[in-house]
Write an enzyme that holds these catalytic residues in place. Structure first.
Site, mmCIF file in Angstrom:
data_model
loop_
_atom_site.group_PDB
_atom_site.id
_atom_site.type_symbol
_atom_site.label_atom_id
_atom_site.label_comp_id
_atom_site.label_asym_id
_atom_site.label_seq_id
_atom_site.Cartn_x
_atom_site.Cartn_y
_atom_site.Cartn_z
ATOM 1 C CG HIS A 511 47.319 44.268 41.372
ATOM 2 N ND1 HIS A 511 47.799 45.132 40.705
ATOM 3 C CD2 HIS A 511 46.301 44.026 40.687
ATOM 4 C CE1 HIS A 511 46.843 46.394 40.466
ATOM 5 N NE2 HIS A 511 46.213 44.987 40.420
HETATM 6 C C1 LIG Z 1 38.293 42.489 42.311
HETATM 7 C C2 LIG Z 1 39.520 42.353 41.975
HETATM 8 C C3 LIG Z 1 39.966 43.955 40.932
HETATM 9 C C4 LIG Z 1 41.210 44.043 39.815
HETATM 10 N N1 LIG Z 1 41.292 44.677 39.079
HETATM 11 C C5 LIG Z 1 42.606 44.840 38.405
HETATM 12 C C6 LIG Z 1 42.524 45.520 37.092
HETATM 13 O O1 LIG Z 1 41.866 46.775 37.694
HETATM 14 N N2 LIG Z 1 43.602 45.556 36.216
HETATM 15 C C7 LIG Z 1 44.384 44.753 36.292
HETATM 16 O O2 LIG Z 1 45.053 44.580 35.062
HETATM 17 N N3 LIG Z 1 43.985 44.128 36.952
HETATM 18 C C8 LIG Z 1 43.461 43.915 37.579
HETATM 19 N N4 LIG Z 1 43.189 42.520 39.028
HETATM 20 C C9 LIG Z 1 44.406 41.367 39.127
HETATM 21 C C10 LIG Z 1 44.108 40.997 38.178
HETATM 22 O O3 LIG Z 1 42.450 40.619 37.355
HETATM 23 C C11 LIG Z 1 44.807 39.253 38.043
HETATM 24 O O4 LIG Z 1 45.944 40.003 38.182
HETATM 25 C C12 LIG Z 1 44.634 38.569 36.967
HETATM 26 O O5 LIG Z 1 43.687 38.423 37.152
HETATM 27 C C13 LIG Z 1 45.163 36.685 37.481
HETATM 28 O O6 LIG Z 1 44.813 35.348 36.722
HETATM 29 P P1 LIG Z 1 45.568 34.796 36.797
HETATM 30 O O7 LIG Z 1 45.552 33.938 35.243
HETATM 31 O O8 LIG Z 1 46.494 34.262 36.945
HETATM 32 O O9 LIG Z 1 44.675 33.547 37.287
HETATM 33 P P2 LIG Z 1 42.714 33.968 37.428
HETATM 34 O O10 LIG Z 1 42.609 34.683 36.399
HETATM 35 O O11 LIG Z 1 42.347 33.585 38.808
HETATM 36 O O12 LIG Z 1 42.736 32.590 36.739
HETATM 37 C C14 LIG Z 1 42.385 31.311 37.671
HETATM 38 C C15 LIG Z 1 41.642 30.321 37.304
HETATM 39 O O13 LIG Z 1 41.898 28.872 37.705
HETATM 40 C C16 LIG Z 1 41.040 28.322 38.479
HETATM 41 N N5 LIG Z 1 40.941 26.852 39.428
HETATM 42 C C17 LIG Z 1 41.865 27.526 40.398
HETATM 43 N N6 LIG Z 1 41.743 25.931 40.915
HETATM 44 C C18 LIG Z 1 41.360 25.418 39.909
HETATM 45 C C19 LIG Z 1 41.380 23.994 39.986
HETATM 46 N N7 LIG Z 1 41.566 23.446 41.611
HETATM 47 N N8 LIG Z 1 40.284 23.273 39.089
HETATM 48 C C20 LIG Z 1 39.875 23.951 38.100
HETATM 49 N N9 LIG Z 1 39.693 25.516 37.757
HETATM 50 C C21 LIG Z 1 40.804 26.294 39.190
HETATM 51 C C22 LIG Z 1 39.743 29.545 38.434
HETATM 52 O O14 LIG Z 1 38.753 29.521 39.260
HETATM 53 C C23 LIG Z 1 40.523 30.854 38.291
HETATM 54 O O15 LIG Z 1 38.766 30.625 37.489
HETATM 55 C C24 LIG Z 1 42.144 42.726 39.858
HETATM 56 C C25 LIG Z 1 41.858 41.768 40.855
HETATM 57 C C26 LIG Z 1 40.574 41.352 41.240
HETATM 58 C C27 LIG Z 1 40.387 40.250 41.513
#
Ligand SMILES: Cc1cc2nc3c(=O)[nH]c(=O)nc-3n(C[C@H](O)[C@H](O)[C@H](O)COP(=O)(O)OP(=O)(O)OC[C@H]3O[C@@H](n4cnc5c(N)ncnc54)[C@H](O)[C@@H]3O)c2cc1C
Ligand SMILES: *[C@@H]1O[C@H](CO)[C@@H](O)[C@H](O)[C@H]1NC(C)=O
Ligand SMILES: *[C@@H]1O[C@H](CO)[C@@H](O)[C@H](O)[C@H]1NC(C)=O
Ligand SMILES: *[C@@H]1O[C@H](CO)[C@@H](O)[C@H](O)[C@H]1NC(C)=O
Ligand SMILES: *[C@@H]1O[C@H](CO)[C@@H](O)[C@H](O)[C@H]1NC(C)=O
Ligand SMILES: *[C@@H]1O[C@H](CO)[C@@H](O)[C@H](O)[C@H]1NC(C)=O
Ligand SMILES: *[C@@H]1O[C@H](CO)[C@@H](O)[C@H](O)[C@H]1NC(C)=O
Length: 589
Positions: A511
């Site tokens: 997280h």
């Molecule tokens: C294994 C795991 C288990 C988890 N379990 C839970 C759970 O059960 N419940 C819950 O609520 N949360 C859970 N989480 C946490 C939650 O999934 C994350 O906090 C959330 O998905 C983060 O979202 P975000 O939009 O900030 O980033 P992300 O969803 O990571 O999105 C960022 C995106 O940007 C892309 N990106 C990055 N840099 C570039 C670039 N330079 N060019 C193009 N694209 C790029 C990446 O590929 C990615 O797709 C878990 C996370 C993980 C990894």
């Protein structure tokens, strides 16, 4: 007209349909508007360019496409058709795949804890444990969000991706144990964040199929959205001539073959670039684009767009500690379904089933060394060698040793923060990140209190059938810290304190957040302070992780900000046309 005519027409139509489906399937089994970046134009123009098709990026893009042309640039591929992602029982398969094309990119923080970040359309929701739960009204108030729009946005998300889980015996045992020891009241099944014990939602449906943020793209206007896969953004371009301050106007990205492309904003003062690259990706990309601490950028030979010391500051990861409880009876396979929300800032959750404990050679549990979880040695000692050794010894242990599950504790917040720095100028490489787990004594205290709740649950009457009667807590603690996966005697001190247990067995619950805090890097509208036409919308903007688990709120935020941006433009264009009319009238007289 004879029947043959209808038959012919039918045949032609069927031919058209199946051939267009064939076309679509060459790109993506689900959406026609996704394509490989290799087939993208060298230069293209859009109203909005969204960097990162992740948890926030997908709902945001779908919403903005209702009125404007939108380009999504996602460095990973499609989640559809990959059972490692879509199948609940293969949780961890992606996380254990450390190849350069894996949907999960492993990173190790400077603290020594092994971690993972998404590299796939749908982002973290394609890798995660699926637990779906909203944040508290207090969090919403403190974020300065509009409570009504927040609730509407959650509903919009839930309609597509959230389900009620099928709670079976072992998870029920954990729930009843929590209630028995006084984590009250029983809030039943709810998405709401309320003190007590509840069953939360899940993004896995009743067939065990995952519904990620990429599913929210079904809301998009297919004629105005383009999603490029395997498109890695290298930097954001700024216009500095003829403007009062730097103005974002395009991005440079590369496709899988390394070819460079540029995408620009169409003319229009309201068009914007939005960074949704996640807690590691967003601060990293701002730095690569010249927004960050000047000295640090200079050291990497990056031309400075804006000296911004706060970029990359305030990185946090909620520490997770767990106790493994072997069971004398079989345990159903479950990811997180139940949560105990205590009033002292600690959340209790659980995952059960042999394969989630790491016992199966084909599956990869939430706390298995195969996915990088290694509680058996202290963080700094979690080398590749230690990891391989743990996997090896795990595979040699009798499978029945893994019958059971983990009850875990996650610390709210956390209060401890660290920072992020570039390692190189290559966006494909992980930046260096430090989380400083337990640096603040309150985080440690919450861990200790949380673990004592976990221990009480294990000793509760309700849970007793899932625990060997002759196995006291001291042995279980020792088991988690020293065995069965790593049979080296690491903790010979039998009076191992809970404080030390917290520090030595700390893992991530993934997280992690921060790096582009509101009030520091972005303002309350998520606009990057000091430049124009640029926002950051994702988990990097959070001071504290929302709710017990963040994904619901990250998806909500994508939708929420999309609607806010559409509304702002509606109001602005109404005002403009009003202005136009007044000026026409003024000219008349
Ligand atoms: C294994 C795991 C288990 C988890 N379990 C839970 C759970 O059960 N419940 C819950 O609520 N949360 C859970 N989480 C946490 C939650 O999934 C994350 O906090 C959330 O998905 C983060 O979202 P975000 O939009 O900030 O980033 P992300 O969803 O990571 O999105 C960022 C995106 O940007 C892309 N990106 C990055 N840099 C570039 C670039 N330079 N060019 C193009 N694209 C790029 C990446 O590929 C990615 O797709 C878990 C996370 C993980 C990894
Ligand atoms: C898209 O590009 C990636 C990387 O080169 C490749 O693995 C994938 O097969 C391509 N997909 C299609 C449908 O062309
Ligand atoms: C999901 O995994 C389970 C167990 O490995 C398997 O039985 C099932 O067929 C898989 N489902 C799909 C759709 O791959
Ligand atoms: C699924 O995961 C396994 C194990 O990590 C890996 O070997 C395999 O290549 C992955 N398959 C796909 C389609 O990603
Ligand atoms: C939003 O929903 C929550 C319950 O999920 C409720 O407590 C809150 O009052 C609602 N807020 C508004 C503004 O309707
Ligand atoms: C903990 O495990 C170690 C190594 O296996 C052992 O030497 C020690 O006696 C155990 N302590 C307890 C309390 O079980
Ligand atoms: C064992 O742990 C206790 C509690 O943390 C501590 O007070 C004691 O000094 C430790 N003993 C040794 C030999 O490390």
């Amino acid at each position: 007209m004879g029947v043959w005519w209808w038959k012919l027409l039918f045949a032609i139509l069927a031919g058209i349909i199946s051939s267009s489906e064939l076309c679509a399937s060459q790109n993506d089994p689900k959406y026609r508007f996704t394509q490989n970046a290799t087939s993208a134009a060298e230069i293209s123009y859009y109203d909005y360019i969204i960097i990162g098709g992740g948890t926030a990026g997908c709902p945001l893009a779908a919403t903005l496409s209702e009125k404007y042309s939108v380009l999504v640039l996602e460095r990973g591929g499609s989640p559809y058709g990959n059972p490692n992602i879509t199948n609940l029982t293969s949780f961890g398969a992606a996380l254990s795949d450390t190849s350069p094309t894996s949907p999960a990119q492993r990173f190790i923080s400077q603290d020594g804890v092994i971690n993972s970040r998404a590299r796939v359309l749908g982002g973290g929701t394609c890798l995660n444990a699926g637990f779906y739960t909203r944040t508290s009204p207090q969090y919403v108030r403190e974020a300065g969000w509009d409570g009504r729009l927040v609730n509407e946005s959650y509903l919009w998300v839930e309609k597509v991706v959230a389900f009620e889980p099928d709670v079976q015996q072992w998870q029920s045992g954990v729930r009843d144990g929590l209630l028995e020891i006084g984590v009250l009241p029983n809030n039943g099944f709810t998405y709401d964040h309320i003190y007590g014990t509840k069953v939360g939602g899940t993004i896995f449906d009743h067939h065990g199929d995952r519904h990620s943020a990429a599913d929210l793209l079904q809301y998009a206007n297919p004629t105005s959205i383009t999603v490029l896969l395997h498109a890695t953004v290298h930097r954001i371009m700024f216009r500095t001539k003829g403007v009062s301050r730097p103005r974002a106007h395009g991005v440079v990205f590369r496709d899988a073959s390394g070819r460079k492309h540029k995408a620009y904003l169409k003319h229009g003062s309201k068009n914007e670039i939005i960074v949704s690259a996640g807690a590691l990706g967003s601060p990293q990309l701002l730095m690569l684009s010249g927004i960050g601490p000047a000295d640090h950028l200079r050291a990497h030979n990056i031309r400075i767009t804006l000296d911004q010391p706060w970029v990359g500051q305030g990185m946090s990861d909620n520490p997770m500690n767990a106790i493994f409880v072997p069971s004398p009876v079989p345990v159903e396979v479950s990811l997180i379904q139940v949560v105990g929300i205590t009033n002292f800032g600690s959340y209790i959750e659980a995952a059960g089933g042999e394969n989630f404990a790491g016992g199966s050679t084909t599956d990869y549990g939430m706390l298995s060394p195969k996915i990088g979880q290694l509680s058996t040695v202290p963080p700094k000692q979690r080398t590749q060698e230690a990891l391989s050794k743990a996997i090896e010894s795990m595979e040699s242990v009798d499978k029945t040793a893994f019958r059971g599950g983990f009850i875990l504790e996650k610390v709210i917040g956390p209060i401890s923060t660290g920072h992020l720095e570039l390692k190189t100028r290559d966006p494909n490489e992980n930046p260096l990140v430090t989380f400083n787990y337990f640096q603040d004594p309150q985080d440690l205290e919450r861990c200790v209190k949380g673990l004592s709740i976990v221990e009480k649950v294990i000793e509760s009457k309700a849970f007793s059938q899932f625990k060997y009667p002759n196995m006291p807590i001291s042995v279980l603690r020792n088991l988690t810290a020293s065995a069965p996966v790593n049979l080296l005697p690491k903790h010979t001190n039998s009076s191992l304190s809970l404080e030390q247990f917290c520090k030595d067995t700390v893992m991530t619950i993934w997280h992690y957040h921060g790096g582009c805090h509101v009030g520091k890097v972005v303002d309350r509208d998520y606009k990057v302070i000091g430049v124009d036409a640029l926002r950051v919308i994702d988990g990097s903007t959070f001071n504290y992780s929302p709710g017990t688990n963040p994904q619901a709120t990250v998806m909500m935020l994508g939708r929420y900000m999309g609607v806010k941006i559409l509304n702002e433009r509606l109001v602005a264009s109404a005002a403009e046309s009003l202005d136009d009319r007044t000026s026409i009238q003024e000219n008349k007289y």
